[in-house]
Design a protein around this motif. Sequence first.
Motif, PDB file in Angstrom:
ATOM      1  N   VAL A   1     -43.918  23.681  21.980  1.00  0.00           N
ATOM      2  CA  VAL A   1     -44.403  25.091  21.887  1.00  0.00           C
ATOM      3  C   VAL A   1     -43.275  26.199  21.705  1.00  0.00           C
ATOM      4  CG1 VAL A   1     -45.263  26.338  23.516  1.00  0.00           C
ATOM      5  CG2 VAL A   1     -46.020  23.954  23.360  1.00  0.00           C
ATOM      6  N   LEU A   2     -42.096  25.502  22.173  1.00  0.00           N
ATOM      7  CA  LEU A   2     -41.048  26.356  21.758  1.00  0.00           C
ATOM      8  C   LEU A   2     -41.016  27.183  20.292  1.00  0.00           C
ATOM      9  CD1 LEU A   2     -38.753  25.428  24.009  1.00  0.00           C
ATOM     10  CD2 LEU A   2     -39.895  27.572  24.213  1.00  0.00           C
ATOM     11  N   ILE A   3     -40.540  25.691  19.738  1.00  0.00           N
ATOM     12  CA  ILE A   3     -40.188  26.056  18.152  1.00  0.00           C
ATOM     13  C   ILE A   3     -41.629  27.076  17.768  1.00  0.00           C
ATOM     14  CG2 ILE A   3     -40.461  24.505  15.660  1.00  0.00           C
ATOM     15  CD1 ILE A   3     -39.333  22.140  17.332  1.00  0.00           C
ATOM     16  N   ALA A   4     -42.829  26.047  17.706  1.00  0.00           N
ATOM     17  CA  ALA A   4     -43.771  27.427  17.114  1.00  0.00           C
ATOM     18  C   ALA A   4     -43.685  28.534  17.839  1.00  0.00           C
ATOM     19  CB  ALA A   4     -45.133  26.055  17.708  1.00  0.00           C
ATOM     20  N   ALA A   5     -43.067  28.722  18.796  1.00  0.00           N
ATOM     21  CA  ALA A   5     -43.118  29.943  19.717  1.00  0.00           C
ATOM     22  C   ALA A   5     -41.899  31.172  18.490  1.00  0.00           C
ATOM     23  CB  ALA A   5     -42.792  30.409  21.441  1.00  0.00           C
ATOM     24  N   GLN A   6     -41.119  30.012  17.673  1.00  0.00           N
ATOM     25  CA  GLN A   6     -40.215  30.764  17.357  1.00  0.00           C
ATOM     26  C   GLN A   6     -41.244  30.942  15.834  1.00  0.00           C
ATOM     27  OE1 GLN A   6     -37.022  31.852  17.560  1.00  0.00           O
ATOM     28  NE2 GLN A   6     -37.480  32.561  19.165  1.00  0.00           N
ATOM     29  N   GLY A   7     -41.988  30.603  15.796  1.00  0.00           N
ATOM     30  CA  GLY A   7     -42.865  31.134  13.820  1.00  0.00           C
ATOM     31  C   GLY A   7     -42.255  30.037  12.936  1.00  0.00           C
ATOM     32  N   ALA A   8     -41.108  28.735  13.350  1.00  0.00           N
ATOM     33  CA  ALA A   8     -41.358  28.077  13.076  1.00  0.00           C
ATOM     34  C   ALA A   8     -42.539  26.642  13.423  1.00  0.00           C
ATOM     35  CB  ALA A   8     -40.409  27.449  13.136  1.00  0.00           C
ATOM     36  N   SER A   9     -42.997  25.076  11.628  1.00  0.00           N
ATOM     37  CA  SER A   9     -43.918  23.972  12.149  1.00  0.00           C
ATOM     38  C   SER A   9     -42.896  23.373  13.311  1.00  0.00           C
ATOM     39  CB  SER A   9     -44.373  23.909  10.705  1.00  0.00           C
ATOM     40  OG  SER A   9     -44.245  22.538  11.317  1.00  0.00           O
ATOM     41  N   PRO A  10     -43.676  22.944  14.148  1.00  0.00           N
ATOM     42  CA  PRO A  10     -42.619  21.724  15.451  1.00  0.00           C
ATOM     43  C   PRO A  10     -42.742  20.676  14.016  1.00  0.00           C
ATOM     44  CG  PRO A  10     -44.229  23.507  16.078  1.00  0.00           C
ATOM     45  CD  PRO A  10     -44.711  23.664  14.796  1.00  0.00           C
ATOM     46  N   ILE A  11     -44.021  20.110  13.267  1.00  0.00           N
ATOM     47  CA  ILE A  11     -44.110  18.993  13.057  1.00  0.00           C
ATOM     48  C   ILE A  11     -42.097  19.183  11.287  1.00  0.00           C
ATOM     49  CG2 ILE A  11     -44.992  17.567  11.267  1.00  0.00           C
ATOM     50  CD1 ILE A  11     -47.794  18.376  13.108  1.00  0.00           C
ATOM     51  N   GLU A  12     -42.361  19.922  11.237  1.00  0.00           N
ATOM     52  CA  GLU A  12     -41.436  19.898   9.965  1.00  0.00           C
ATOM     53  C   GLU A  12     -40.036  19.897  10.781  1.00  0.00           C
ATOM     54  OE1 GLU A  12     -40.652  23.438   7.445  1.00  0.00           O
ATOM     55  OE2 GLU A  12     -42.788  23.432   7.713  1.00  0.00           O
ATOM     56  N   ALA A  13     -40.233  20.677  12.111  1.00  0.00           N
ATOM     57  CA  ALA A  13     -38.563  20.516  12.606  1.00  0.00           C
ATOM     58  C   ALA A  13     -37.773  19.066  13.242  1.00  0.00           C
ATOM     59  CB  ALA A  13     -38.736  21.547  13.686  1.00  0.00           C
ATOM     60  N   TYR A  14     -39.257  18.446  13.225  1.00  0.00           N
ATOM     61  CA  TYR A  14     -39.031  17.326  13.863  1.00  0.00           C
ATOM     62  C   TYR A  14     -38.463  16.537  12.666  1.00  0.00           C
ATOM     63  CZ  TYR A  14     -40.374  18.426  19.851  1.00  0.00           C
ATOM     64  OH  TYR A  14     -40.382  18.794  20.304  1.00  0.00           O
TER      65      TYR A  14
ATOM     66  N   GLY B   1     -32.607  26.715  10.694  1.00  0.00           N
ATOM     67  CA  GLY B   1     -32.201  28.488  10.874  1.00  0.00           C
ATOM     68  C   GLY B   1     -32.723  28.608  12.190  1.00  0.00           C
ATOM     69  N   LEU B   2     -33.322  27.241  13.089  1.00  0.00           N
ATOM     70  CA  LEU B   2     -33.616  27.682  14.017  1.00  0.00           C
ATOM     71  C   LEU B   2     -32.352  27.159  15.288  1.00  0.00           C
ATOM     72  CD1 LEU B   2     -36.880  25.106  14.395  1.00  0.00           C
ATOM     73  CD2 LEU B   2     -36.485  27.750  15.246  1.00  0.00           C
TER      74      LEU B   2
ATOM     75  N   VAL C   1     -42.608   7.969  27.753  1.00  0.00           N
ATOM     76  CA  VAL C   1     -43.645   9.014  27.944  1.00  0.00           C
ATOM     77  C   VAL C   1     -42.727  10.521  28.203  1.00  0.00           C
ATOM     78  CG1 VAL C   1     -45.315  10.058  29.644  1.00  0.00           C
ATOM     79  CG2 VAL C   1     -45.221   7.469  28.966  1.00  0.00           C
ATOM     80  N   SER C   2     -41.504  10.014  29.240  1.00  0.00           N
ATOM     81  CA  SER C   2     -41.219  11.143  28.985  1.00  0.00           C
ATOM     82  C   SER C   2     -40.626  11.943  27.973  1.00  0.00           C
ATOM     83  CB  SER C   2     -40.030  10.634  29.787  1.00  0.00           C
ATOM     84  OG  SER C   2     -40.122  10.735  31.396  1.00  0.00           O
ATOM     85  N   ILE C   3     -40.382  11.404  26.987  1.00  0.00           N
ATOM     86  CA  ILE C   3     -39.789  11.665  25.554  1.00  0.00           C
ATOM     87  C   ILE C   3     -39.949  12.732  25.485  1.00  0.00           C
ATOM     88  CG2 ILE C   3     -38.761  10.769  23.163  1.00  0.00           C
ATOM     89  CD1 ILE C   3     -36.967   9.202  25.079  1.00  0.00           C
ATOM     90  N   ILE C   4     -41.667  11.717  24.807  1.00  0.00           N
ATOM     91  CA  ILE C   4     -42.975  12.259  24.602  1.00  0.00           C
ATOM     92  C   ILE C   4     -43.021  13.657  24.324  1.00  0.00           C
ATOM     93  CG2 ILE C   4     -45.503  12.455  23.687  1.00  0.00           C
ATOM     94  CD1 ILE C   4     -44.332   9.222  23.330  1.00  0.00           C
ATOM     95  N   LEU C   5     -43.245  13.401  25.791  1.00  0.00           N
ATOM     96  CA  LEU C   5     -43.934  14.924  26.482  1.00  0.00           C
ATOM     97  C   LEU C   5     -42.434  16.194  26.675  1.00  0.00           C
ATOM     98  CD1 LEU C   5     -45.127  13.572  30.150  1.00  0.00           C
ATOM     99  CD2 LEU C   5     -46.702  14.687  28.167  1.00  0.00           C
ATOM    100  N   ALA C   6     -41.491  15.791  26.564  1.00  0.00           N
ATOM    101  CA  ALA C   6     -40.738  16.479  26.231  1.00  0.00           C
ATOM    102  C   ALA C   6     -40.319  17.088  24.828  1.00  0.00           C
ATOM    103  CB  ALA C   6     -38.897  16.306  26.296  1.00  0.00           C
ATOM    104  N   LEU C   7     -41.314  16.217  23.709  1.00  0.00           N
ATOM    105  CA  LEU C   7     -40.825  16.965  22.732  1.00  0.00           C
ATOM    106  C   LEU C   7     -42.109  17.910  23.055  1.00  0.00           C
ATOM    107  CD1 LEU C   7     -40.409  13.566  20.871  1.00  0.00           C
ATOM    108  CD2 LEU C   7     -38.910  16.093  20.881  1.00  0.00           C
ATOM    109  N   MET C   8     -43.256  17.178  23.540  1.00  0.00           N
ATOM    110  CA  MET C   8     -44.053  18.377  23.212  1.00  0.00           C
ATOM    111  C   MET C   8     -43.622  19.583  23.445  1.00  0.00           C
ATOM    112  SD  MET C   8     -47.308  15.621  24.351  1.00  0.00           S
ATOM    113  CE  MET C   8     -48.054  16.407  24.524  1.00  0.00           C
ATOM    114  N   VAL C   9     -43.810  19.507  24.863  1.00  0.00           N
ATOM    115  CA  VAL C   9     -42.811  21.166  25.449  1.00  0.00           C
ATOM    116  C   VAL C   9     -41.916  21.775  24.452  1.00  0.00           C
ATOM    117  CG1 VAL C   9     -42.086  22.416  26.839  1.00  0.00           C
ATOM    118  CG2 VAL C   9     -43.127  20.138  27.876  1.00  0.00           C
ATOM    119  N   GLY C  10     -40.863  20.925  23.769  1.00  0.00           N
ATOM    120  CA  GLY C  10     -40.085  21.912  22.546  1.00  0.00           C
ATOM    121  C   GLY C  10     -40.540  21.980  21.991  1.00  0.00           C
TER     122      GLY C  10
END
Lengths: 362, 309
Positions: free
Chosen positions: A34-47, A331-332, A23-32
Amino acid sequence: MIHIRLEPRLSTPRWVSWASPVVSIILALMVGAVLIAAQGASPIEAYAAMYRGALGSGFGFAETLVKAIPLMLAGLGVAIAFRMQLWNIGAEGQLWMGAWAAAGVGLFLYAAIPMPPWLAILLMMLASMLAGGLWGAIPGALKAYLNVNEILTSLMLNSVAIFWVLYFVDILWRDPGGLGFPNTAPLDKAIWLPKLGALLFFLPPTHRVHLGLAFGIIAAAFMWYALSKMQWGYEVRVIGLNKRAAGFAGMPIARNIVLVMFLSGALAGLAGMSEVAGVAHRLQRGLSPGYGFTAIIIAWLAKLNPFAIILVSILFGGLLVAGEQIQMTMGLPASISLILQGLILFFVLAGDVLSQYRIRFR
Amino acid sequence: MNEAFIIATLAAAIRAGTPVVYATIGEIFAERAGVLNLGVEGMMLVGAVVGFMVGVNTGSATTGLLAAMIAGGLLSLIHAFLTVTLYVDQVVSGLALTIFGTGLSAFLGQDYVGVSGPQFAALKIPVLSQIPFLGPILFEHDILVYLTFLLVPLAGYYIHRTRPGLHLRAVGENPATADVMGVSVARTRYFYVFVGGVLAGLAGANLSLAYTPGWIEGMTAGRGWIAVALVIFGFWQPGRAMLGAYLFGGVQSLQFSLQTIGVVIPVYFLGMLPYVFTVLVLIIATQEQVRRHIGAPAALGIPYKRGER
């Protein structure tokens, strides 16, 4: 205001102990995300790119293992100290000192005295463990005999070690033929750590995984044996839990503190040697992107269990490779992997509480 | 060595020491309440980058400074939640905060490296700066330096001479007794951890908006850790800690002033100086504490669990 109260659990349900890291890893990825999305990139693509880069191909997994080697060696090192409640956060500096000593032996002693390559490799290992060990023993001795806080001294010595090594990389040992790059000349090919090649049949044949992996596994086995089967391991635990009781039982406290810090530093030093002889094949700037700090998180997540440290190191090796991957392809910033490391640790720390306490809201 | 050289070195020591003063005073408050926060380095870095980013975008250094204080304070609440509410080990939680803050600051600041932004300019104080010798050392700095001249005595007074200060010390020395006195241990600890975070954020912005204007990854260079060491050196007293910070600032600025008068020491060894200095300072302070029977706040590092007194 909501009041959260923690009630001690009488026993820990089994599901809690395995669910907490997942659960910890999943939650960390979820917060991550948000940060990736804030940079204007797609989190799904990034992961997806991170996964492909680190685990999705044989070559990616091989690179993950390459990065896992220094992490597991340094992680085992800090774990030994943590067992005794000694906070060695100087693994980074100890690693650099080990790398420096190994490079010195490989570049100069090997050239000066004729010797078979295996002997040179052995001497590089010993030199790195001695250098890293002594660098760790300094905060150990200060703690043991003068009661100086080892967290701060071991940390300060990181910076001192890095300046020391860079002085050699940039000036004293700099390769004049290095085209302006600050690094030493390469080591003779004969004394590179051998690649594991076909031994790891599941990886593409050109992979870079080297003998250092075996060092890590052997070190983990030794550590498990010493800590759980030997009288000495018992002493280490008792001293860690209760110094007074250990003193009354006649255990040599000061000597054990210095010894444990030496061993801790020696393993980190060996990590430095394995980077020099197995990956970079020379001493250079940026040899370690902070392996010694990541090792602290790894040791903690693995609950100081030597075999778990190997597995968690592979996970974090993958995280480092993945970070580089999204830096190159999307480029992230690669610092996303550092953020994820911190977040995972936060959530695991919080999750551990749930294994000991029930939460009551009122 | 002439007088101008000494004046320049001492003035530089104060400028270099000031960010560390803020971080150290903040950590003194947190530790006085019984919470060790090793996340100072991380909070300073986030303060530095947030302060600079907001400064650049609003054009106001003051707005940047306030944003940095809020950012540092918010980060510190993670540590407070984990250690006060969830009883997590303070050492590990603080380390996690530093790692997280280091990554977050690099992530946020990637587009701001090499950008120029607003900064706090030096203000000569009219009459005082005319005092011979002391004037140019003490009174030709930016506003953040002057604020520490007020903050440090006030912090000392607050801790030792006021009722909230008494409660703060009670919570750090003997939380069970404080609890019986009707002081909320959890609320007190949250508050002072937050104060520590605010001051660490301010310390970071002091770097990026005044001392070395601009943002560079990892620009705190261990100052957050040095602050934690100076708390020990200062025996948890603001005044003595300030002296320690200026000593650090002196060592730091010695690097530059030695070069200007032509002393040739490789930069690598000059770079080591502040860290070697900190180790020495820790050794000396620890011996003095043993001799004079001074110690850390008794409950430092220990979670307070009401049911288990």
